[in-house]
Write an enzyme that holds these catalytic residues in place. Structure first.
Site, PDB file in Angstrom:
ATOM      1  N   TYR A  63       2.861   5.199  11.316  1.00 27.67           N
ATOM      2  CA  TYR A  63       3.395   6.250  10.257  1.00 27.67           C
ATOM      3  C   TYR A  63       3.595   7.709  11.201  1.00 27.67           C
ATOM      4  O   TYR A  63       2.858   8.109  11.486  1.00 27.67           O
ATOM      5  CB  TYR A  63       1.670   6.762   9.580  1.00 27.67           C
ATOM      6  CG  TYR A  63       1.515   5.630   8.650  1.00 27.67           C
ATOM      7  CD1 TYR A  63       2.154   4.621   8.208  1.00 27.67           C
ATOM      8  CD2 TYR A  63       0.361   5.612   7.979  1.00 27.67           C
ATOM      9  CE1 TYR A  63       1.913   3.468   7.146  1.00 27.67           C
ATOM     10  CE2 TYR A  63      -0.202   4.863   7.023  1.00 27.67           C
ATOM     11  CZ  TYR A  63       0.405   3.676   6.637  1.00 27.67           C
ATOM     12  OH  TYR A  63       0.082   2.777   5.787  1.00 27.67           O
ATOM     13  N   PHE A 214       0.545   1.136  -3.194  1.00 28.26           N
ATOM     14  CA  PHE A 214       1.586   1.311  -4.293  1.00 28.26           C
ATOM     15  C   PHE A 214       0.627   1.302  -5.463  1.00 28.26           C
ATOM     16  O   PHE A 214       1.154   0.815  -6.583  1.00 28.26           O
ATOM     17  CB  PHE A 214       2.716   0.257  -4.412  1.00 28.26           C
ATOM     18  CG  PHE A 214       3.643   0.486  -3.373  1.00 28.26           C
ATOM     19  CD1 PHE A 214       3.864   1.583  -2.781  1.00 28.26           C
ATOM     20  CD2 PHE A 214       4.488  -0.786  -3.127  1.00 28.26           C
ATOM     21  CE1 PHE A 214       4.665   1.564  -1.756  1.00 28.26           C
ATOM     22  CE2 PHE A 214       5.465  -0.527  -2.168  1.00 28.26           C
ATOM     23  CZ  PHE A 214       5.502   0.439  -1.488  1.00 28.26           C
TER      24      PHE A 214
END
Length: 290
Positions: A63, A214
């Protein structure tokens, strides 16, 4: 932190929604080609997440943006890490210096990735490490045993406390569990995408935490379903808040980890733990499959 090789207690903190609403660090550094997030803002968001009750922080060495890394931000914001906060990271996908995911780590590369996370986070032991399977899409049917065994060996050495798998099928989860205890699964699941429902229930029955990614509709243009809108209006909430509350109500195994780099959005997300959906709400949302 201790490095006991015995299996720790279940990662699932309790049935309380407030205890199962964490924070995802993916957006803290900004996206490679997206807007830059100022370091001070990102640090403030991470600290505020813990102040608001987040006890599970999800991150990864992969990330990063052109200027920042999520792990570096968390280290500045939270180290020394509170004893009651789990810092979870992932290994598997390999990214170039310009941000492209180009391959998955081979078994012999797993150690280097774990050590990278240890250095960046500034710890001697990682609370939870997932083997992330695939890059952006799930790849069921692909054996994961050798890679997971390489990660499990690092747990035996005391570098990792708990093991997880991400983006996996039920068969891949079973393959991993035959090698070492699995504390958590991180897969795609949400009110608009309930295809993984059977695996959620399997995890709950086995005492394995299930952390959706998600959950707020990633991959969808918007949380625009009519039933979701009705439930949101009923509770005076946003669709995103209802999506989070739905997951917390759907299974006691679910720990939500919504991510943001905005203090306002963080406050909104964390408030979802106070929304109590009733049977009528859940019945209205159950058929939503995206």
């Amino acid at each position: 932190m201790n490095s006991s090789f015995t299996s720790p207690p279940s990662l699932i903190p309790s049935s309380s929604p407030a205890d199962r609403l964490g924070f995802g660090a993916m957006q803290l550094p900004g996206r490679w080609a997206g807007p830059v997030v100022e370091r001070a803002t990102a640090v403030a968001v991470a600290r505020r997440a813990v102040e608001l009750g987040a006890r599970h922080i999800d991150t990864a060495a992969f990330y990063f943006s052109a200027t920042e890394r999520a792990n570096d931000i968390l280290r500045e914001a939270l180290r020394p890490y509170p004893a009651d906060v789990t810092i979870a990271t992932k290994v598997g996908p390999l990214r170039t210096a310009t941000g492209e995911m180009y391959a998955e780590a081979r078994p012999e590369q797993i150690r280097g990735l774990v050590e990278e996370n240890l250095r960046q986070l500034g710890v001697d032991v990682l609370d939870l490490v997932y083997l992330r399977v695939g890059r952006l899409k799930a790849v069921g049917g692909v054996p994961i045993g050798e890679r997971f065994a390489a990660l499990a060996a690092l747990r035996e050495e005391g570098l990792v406390r708990r093991l997880g798998v991400s983006n996996v099928s039920a068969e891949q989860l079973a393959e991993a569990r035959a090698i070492a205890p699995v504390a958590a699964v991180q897969n795609r699941f949400g009110v608009l995408d309930q295809a993984d429902a059977a695996l959620v229930d399997e995890c709950a029955a086995a005492g394995i935490a299930y952390l959706p990614f998600f959950a707020l509709g990633g991959g969808h243009t918007a949380l625009a379903d009519e039933n979701l809108r009705k439930v949101a209006e009923r509770h005076g909430a946003t669709a995103h808040q209802i999506a989070l509350a739905w997951g917390l109500a759907r299974s006691p195994a679910i720990i939500q980890i919504p991510g943001t780099s905005s203090l306002a959005h963080l406050e909104e997300n964390m408030a979802a733990a106070r929304i109590a959906l009733d049977e009528d709400d859940m019945a209205l949302l159950e058929p939503v499959t995206g």
